[in-house]
Design a protein around this motif. Structure first.
Motif, mmCIF file in Angstrom:
data_model
loop_
_atom_site.group_PDB
_atom_site.id
_atom_site.type_symbol
_atom_site.label_atom_id
_atom_site.label_comp_id
_atom_site.label_asym_id
_atom_site.label_seq_id
_atom_site.Cartn_x
_atom_site.Cartn_y
_atom_site.Cartn_z
ATOM 1 N N ARG A 20 1.197 -1.384 0.144
ATOM 2 C CA ARG A 20 -0.192 0.248 -0.154
ATOM 3 C C ARG A 20 1.370 1.436 -0.045
ATOM 4 O O ARG A 20 1.979 1.527 0.462
ATOM 5 N N ARG A 21 0.465 2.243 -0.951
ATOM 6 C CA ARG A 21 1.925 3.584 -1.120
ATOM 7 C C ARG A 21 1.645 4.266 -0.228
ATOM 8 O O ARG A 21 -0.118 4.975 0.946
ATOM 9 N N LEU A 57 1.631 7.522 2.765
ATOM 10 C CA LEU A 57 2.681 9.341 2.699
ATOM 11 C C LEU A 57 2.824 9.634 4.384
ATOM 12 O O LEU A 57 1.733 9.237 5.229
ATOM 13 N N LEU A 105 -3.600 7.965 -1.000
ATOM 14 C CA LEU A 105 -2.567 6.719 0.335
ATOM 15 C C LEU A 105 -3.438 6.786 1.194
ATOM 16 O O LEU A 105 -4.270 7.449 1.697
ATOM 17 N N ARG A 122 9.081 0.879 5.600
ATOM 18 C CA ARG A 122 9.430 -0.030 3.989
ATOM 19 C C ARG A 122 9.015 -1.201 3.734
ATOM 20 O O ARG A 122 9.134 -1.823 2.860
ATOM 21 N N TYR A 153 5.106 -1.017 3.638
ATOM 22 C CA TYR A 153 4.386 0.390 2.277
ATOM 23 C C TYR A 153 5.521 0.285 1.573
ATOM 24 O O TYR A 153 6.760 0.328 2.010
ATOM 25 N N ASP A 154 5.085 0.691 0.709
ATOM 26 C CA ASP A 154 5.669 1.740 -0.131
ATOM 27 C C ASP A 154 5.430 3.590 0.142
ATOM 28 O O ASP A 154 4.498 3.528 -0.780
ATOM 29 N N ILE A 155 6.581 4.145 0.896
ATOM 30 C CA ILE A 155 7.181 4.234 1.024
ATOM 31 C C ILE A 155 6.750 6.119 -0.484
ATOM 32 O O ILE A 155 7.328 5.935 -1.285
ATOM 33 N N ALA A 156 5.246 6.124 -0.905
ATOM 34 C CA ALA A 156 5.077 7.201 -1.719
ATOM 35 C C ALA A 156 6.286 8.525 -1.630
ATOM 36 O O ALA A 156 6.126 9.294 -2.348
ATOM 37 N N ILE A 210 5.193 13.213 -4.107
ATOM 38 C CA ILE A 210 4.778 11.755 -4.288
ATOM 39 C C ILE A 210 5.027 11.511 -5.451
ATOM 40 O O ILE A 210 5.299 10.543 -6.492
ATOM 41 N N ASP A 237 3.478 13.102 -8.622
ATOM 42 C CA ASP A 237 2.577 12.895 -8.790
ATOM 43 C C ASP A 237 2.529 14.266 -9.887
ATOM 44 O O ASP A 237 2.719 15.531 -9.650
#
Length: 412
Positions: free
Chosen positions: A3-4, A6, A29, A70, A73-76, A311, A313
């Protein structure tokens, strides 16, 4: 697939943390707040938002916690949600560098946080600023004020939220505030360093910037001197095209001089006979009602766009409409026990009112600090015109009232 997430680093209990949590969730997020004391953020439980207790002044501890996360999670991205503590963003910048994530330059943020260094860099770039001197003791303060000429502003060289900032109109006020700053009442994180500055007089303006783009310019009024407490803020400021251009041009020159230009910046001005004079460059979003006013006035949500930048984007600062948004900040008139406060629901029901918030509950002790911590609430109104917004705001504010019983005089 992980899961991404923040990571949101510390902030102010009355800051914009809730708005960051909600914006992150809207973007899909998982927001995780890292704080020395997560319990101070009451919205975390209400939002069922994850929080981790960690000493946010210890960079190694933060790196350790982020590394541990980490695995799950996927640290965005990593950012701060402080409304009035730029030092958070220096730490954010260091974490982003460590984990190879988009973020601000920690060196630029640290230079900016030291108001003396900031003044030096702006002066070297030829940007109009008030006359200033650095002081370390009462003798320095006295001679600096004599050089500049009273009245002067006396404030800590490092700090935010108007903490320790005072207008000194005569030698008695100067001596009194010097004693306050050096006498143990003001909390210094390092050895005391103070700025003595010329009091630049004129209308106050503030530019809200993201990257290298000025989103909007607001105007603000303050409560009575000698302190600088925002009383009312309005977006956009009623400026001519030429005035707007001059403030925007100086703003972009500040970014260049200070090595900023990534993420949000807030720059404060006084319009003097010299034109726009820079009072302070804050390498962060405006605190308090600032982001909400920007959103209501222009249809641009600076918090959402900031997160998109964090992030990696694509972000969008295109204005979707042009309204006038104005806020009134509520302050107590005395110290004591708050007996009652009400009228907020009637104020919120006024057509055109966008937000009413009260920060205090009955029976709360009120001890004024002469800075951002004194706020007990705010009201925000928005409409197509300035006159209409001001009328709506006043109608709403008139509904709100409170009573404070002074503390008993214990001297007998």
């Amino acid at each position: 697939m992980a899961r991404r997430a923040l990571i949101l680093l510390e902030g102010l209990p009355r800051g914009n943390g809730l708005l960051y949590v909600q914006a992150a969730q809207r973007l899909g997020l998982h927001p995780i707040t890292m704080s020395t004391d997560p319990a101070q953020y009451d919205y975390l439980a209400a939002e069922r938002s994850e929080a981790i207790r960690v000493n946010t002044e210890n960079l190694d501890a933060l790196i350790h916690e982020c590394s541990r996360m980490r695995a799950t999670y996927d640290i965005a991205g990593i950012t701060g949600f402080s409304g009035a503590d730029e030092s958070v963003y220096a730490t954010v910048g260091k974490l982003c560098r460590h984990f190879d994530l988009p973020g601000p330059s920690p060196t630029s943020i640290e230079r900016c946080c030291d108001k003396f260094t900031q003044r030096q860099l702006l002066a070297e770039a030829g940007i109009p600023i008030p006359a200033y001197r650095l002081a370390a003791n009462a003798g320095d303060v006295e001679s600096a004020a004599a050089d500049i000429g009273l009245p002067v502003i006396l404030k800590p060289a490092v700090g935010s939220g108007s903490s320790g900032v005072r207008l000194c109109r005569d030698v008695d006020e100067l001596a009194e505030h010097t004693t306050y700053l050096l006498g143990g009442k003001h909390i210094w994180r390092s050895s005391p360093r103070m700025l003595v500055e010329e009091f630049a007089q004129g209308p106050f303006y503030s530019a809200d910037i993201m990257g290298n783009e000025v989103i909007g310019i607001c105007t603000a009024d303050f409560g009575p001197p000698p302190h600088f407490l925002y009383r009312e803020c309005t977006h956009p400021a009623p400026l001519t095209d030429d005035e707007h251009r001059r403030i925007a041009d100086v703003s972009l020159s500040c970014l260049q001089a200070l090595g900023l230009g990534w993420g949000p910046t807030n720059i404060e001005f006084r319009w003097t006979p010299r034109g726009p004079v820079v009072i302070e460059v804050n390498p962060r979003l405006a605190g308090g009602t600032g982001p909400r006013l920007v959103q209501l006035a222009y249809g641009v949500d600076p918090i959402t766009e900031h997160i998109k930048l964090v992030i990696g984007d694509e972000w969008n600062l295109r204005k979707r409409h042009s309204h006038t948004a104005t806020a009134r900040i509520l302050y107590p008139e005395r110290d004591g026990i708050l007996d009652w406060i009400d009228g907020d629901s009637r104020a919120a029901a006024v057509s055109g009112v966008a937000e009413v918030k009260l920060f205090v509950e009955p029976k709360t002790p009120i001890v004024r600090k002469a800075d951002y911590r004194d706020r007990i609430g705010h009201v925000i109104a928005a409409s197509p015109s300035l006159a209409q917004s001001e009328a709506i705001l006043q109608r709403a504010v008139d509904f709100i009232s409170w009573s404070i019983t002074p503390f008993p005089n214990l001297r007998g």
